[in-house]
Design an enzyme around this catalytic site. Structure first.
Site, PDB file in Angstrom:
ATOM      1  N   PRO A 165     -24.907  33.754  34.509  1.00  0.00           N
ATOM      2  CA  PRO A 165     -25.683  32.964  35.616  1.00  0.00           C
ATOM      3  C   PRO A 165     -25.656  31.330  35.381  1.00  0.00           C
ATOM      4  O   PRO A 165     -26.044  30.364  36.154  1.00  0.00           O
ATOM      5  CB  PRO A 165     -26.957  33.355  36.135  1.00  0.00           C
ATOM      6  CG  PRO A 165     -27.047  34.797  35.336  1.00  0.00           C
ATOM      7  CD  PRO A 165     -25.863  34.748  34.283  1.00  0.00           C
TER       8      PRO A 165
ATOM      9  N   GLU B  79     -30.853  42.060  30.098  1.00  0.00           N
ATOM     10  CA  GLU B  79     -31.596  40.865  30.512  1.00  0.00           C
ATOM     11  C   GLU B  79     -30.741  39.812  29.814  1.00  0.00           C
ATOM     12  O   GLU B  79     -31.304  38.659  30.439  1.00  0.00           O
ATOM     13  CB  GLU B  79     -33.099  41.130  29.691  1.00  0.00           C
ATOM     14  CG  GLU B  79     -33.903  42.174  30.269  1.00  0.00           C
ATOM     15  CD  GLU B  79     -34.213  41.734  32.015  1.00  0.00           C
ATOM     16  OE1 GLU B  79     -34.415  40.418  32.338  1.00  0.00           O
ATOM     17  OE2 GLU B  79     -34.243  42.888  32.632  1.00  0.00           O
TER      18      GLU B  79
ATOM     19  N   ARG C  56      -4.039  36.643  42.408  1.00  0.00           N
ATOM     20  CA  ARG C  56      -3.388  36.428  43.499  1.00  0.00           C
ATOM     21  C   ARG C  56      -2.695  35.083  43.210  1.00  0.00           C
ATOM     22  O   ARG C  56      -1.673  34.750  44.194  1.00  0.00           O
ATOM     23  CB  ARG C  56      -4.345  36.469  44.760  1.00  0.00           C
ATOM     24  CG  ARG C  56      -5.363  35.175  44.609  1.00  0.00           C
ATOM     25  CD  ARG C  56      -6.381  35.558  45.754  1.00  0.00           C
ATOM     26  NE  ARG C  56      -5.672  35.234  47.150  1.00  0.00           N
ATOM     27  CZ  ARG C  56      -5.600  33.849  47.734  1.00  0.00           C
ATOM     28  NH1 ARG C  56      -5.991  32.779  46.736  1.00  0.00           N
ATOM     29  NH2 ARG C  56      -5.092  33.508  48.715  1.00  0.00           N
TER      30      ARG C  56
ATOM     31  N   ASP D  13      -4.811  28.161  51.620  1.00  0.00           N
ATOM     32  CA  ASP D  13      -6.195  28.594  51.555  1.00  0.00           C
ATOM     33  C   ASP D  13      -7.240  27.500  51.573  1.00  0.00           C
ATOM     34  O   ASP D  13      -7.074  26.454  51.319  1.00  0.00           O
ATOM     35  CB  ASP D  13      -6.440  29.232  49.846  1.00  0.00           C
ATOM     36  CG  ASP D  13      -5.732  30.305  49.596  1.00  0.00           C
ATOM     37  OD1 ASP D  13      -5.431  30.990  50.349  1.00  0.00           O
ATOM     38  OD2 ASP D  13      -5.651  30.518  48.284  1.00  0.00           O
TER      39      ASP D  13
END
Ligand code: ADE
Length: 222
Positions: free
Chosen positions: A86, A113, A150, A164
């Site tokens: 993160p 964690e 993709r 896109d």
């Protein structure tokens, strides 16, 4: 392209990569995906991969040795090593394009964690898929692999991804419609039925801008 996923939970990927476009890309050999469970690389008799944090605190922390040994056994001079966390760089479409040009990706999925800070030194790049915390890097790895595969030549029609959302122009994709012409009192815009391609193009550009203003005004500031 070869993608090696370093994870404690390789079974999480079955299903996701065994359907639809990803499945076809693998069958067509546009991409080879391998899983490496770093529990298999422990020196410890009990195959321990984590331990309590020095200095105290909650939860368990992934130890460096199994992940180092695993990554070092698969890394070559062509590899790009990605750590999912993160606190990584926010993932964007442009990064998917750049990564789709690589020969070999090694994607490390953390879990629990967190991981020992020294593991960061293994990575060429640290990526976050968004400002929220998941239980591990497996779902982010699926997001990365899907968005990259993709874009590989021959996986989907190039025109599909040229249009896109989030490409260089920072506009959302234009709205699309299919049959029926009328559904619960909602009608397909008349112009799309006109066959006038110049007008249709103009309409789509305008709609793309209108939708971006409405849904993602932040994109226009770029
Ligand atoms: N691991 C846990 N949460 C994550 C996130 N948001 N992005 C990447 N890896 C993660």
């Amino acid at each position: 392209m070869k993608i090696d996923i370093v994870t404690l939970f390789p079974n999480m990927f079955a299903g996701v990569f065994e359907e639809s476009i990803l499945k076809r890309a693998i069958e067509l050999k546009k991409v080879e995906i391998n899983y490496y469970n770093f529990r298999d690389y422990t020196n410890d008799l009990h195959n321990k991969v984590d331990d309590t944090p020095y200095g105290g605190g909650v939860g368990m922390v992934l130890m460096p040795q199994p992940i180092f040994d695993c990554v070092e056994s698969i890394r070559t001079k062509d590899s790009k090593v990605i750590l999912l966390t993160p606190s990584g760089k926010p993932y964007k479409q442009k990064m998917a394009y750049d990564l789709s040009l690589e020969k070999h990706l090694i994607i490390i999925c953390g879990h629990y964690e967190g991981f020992d800070e020294r593991i960061r030194s293994l990575a060429d790049m640290e990526i976050s898929i968004g400002d929220y915390v998941l239980t591990g890097g497996e779902i982010p790895a699926m997001v990365l692999v899907d968005s990259i595969v993709r874009l590989l030549p021959g996986v989907i029609k190039e025109r599909s991804h040229r249009e896109d959302s989030f490409n260089d122009n920072y506009l959302l994709d234009y709205p699309k419609y299919t049959k029926p012409r009328k559904f619960r009192n909602m009608e397909v815009p008349e112009i799309l039925l006109s066959g006038d391609h110049k007008k249709i193009d103009e309409f789509r550009k305008k709609e793309s801008l209108r939708k971006t203003k409405e849904l993602r005004p932040d994109l226009l500031k770029k």
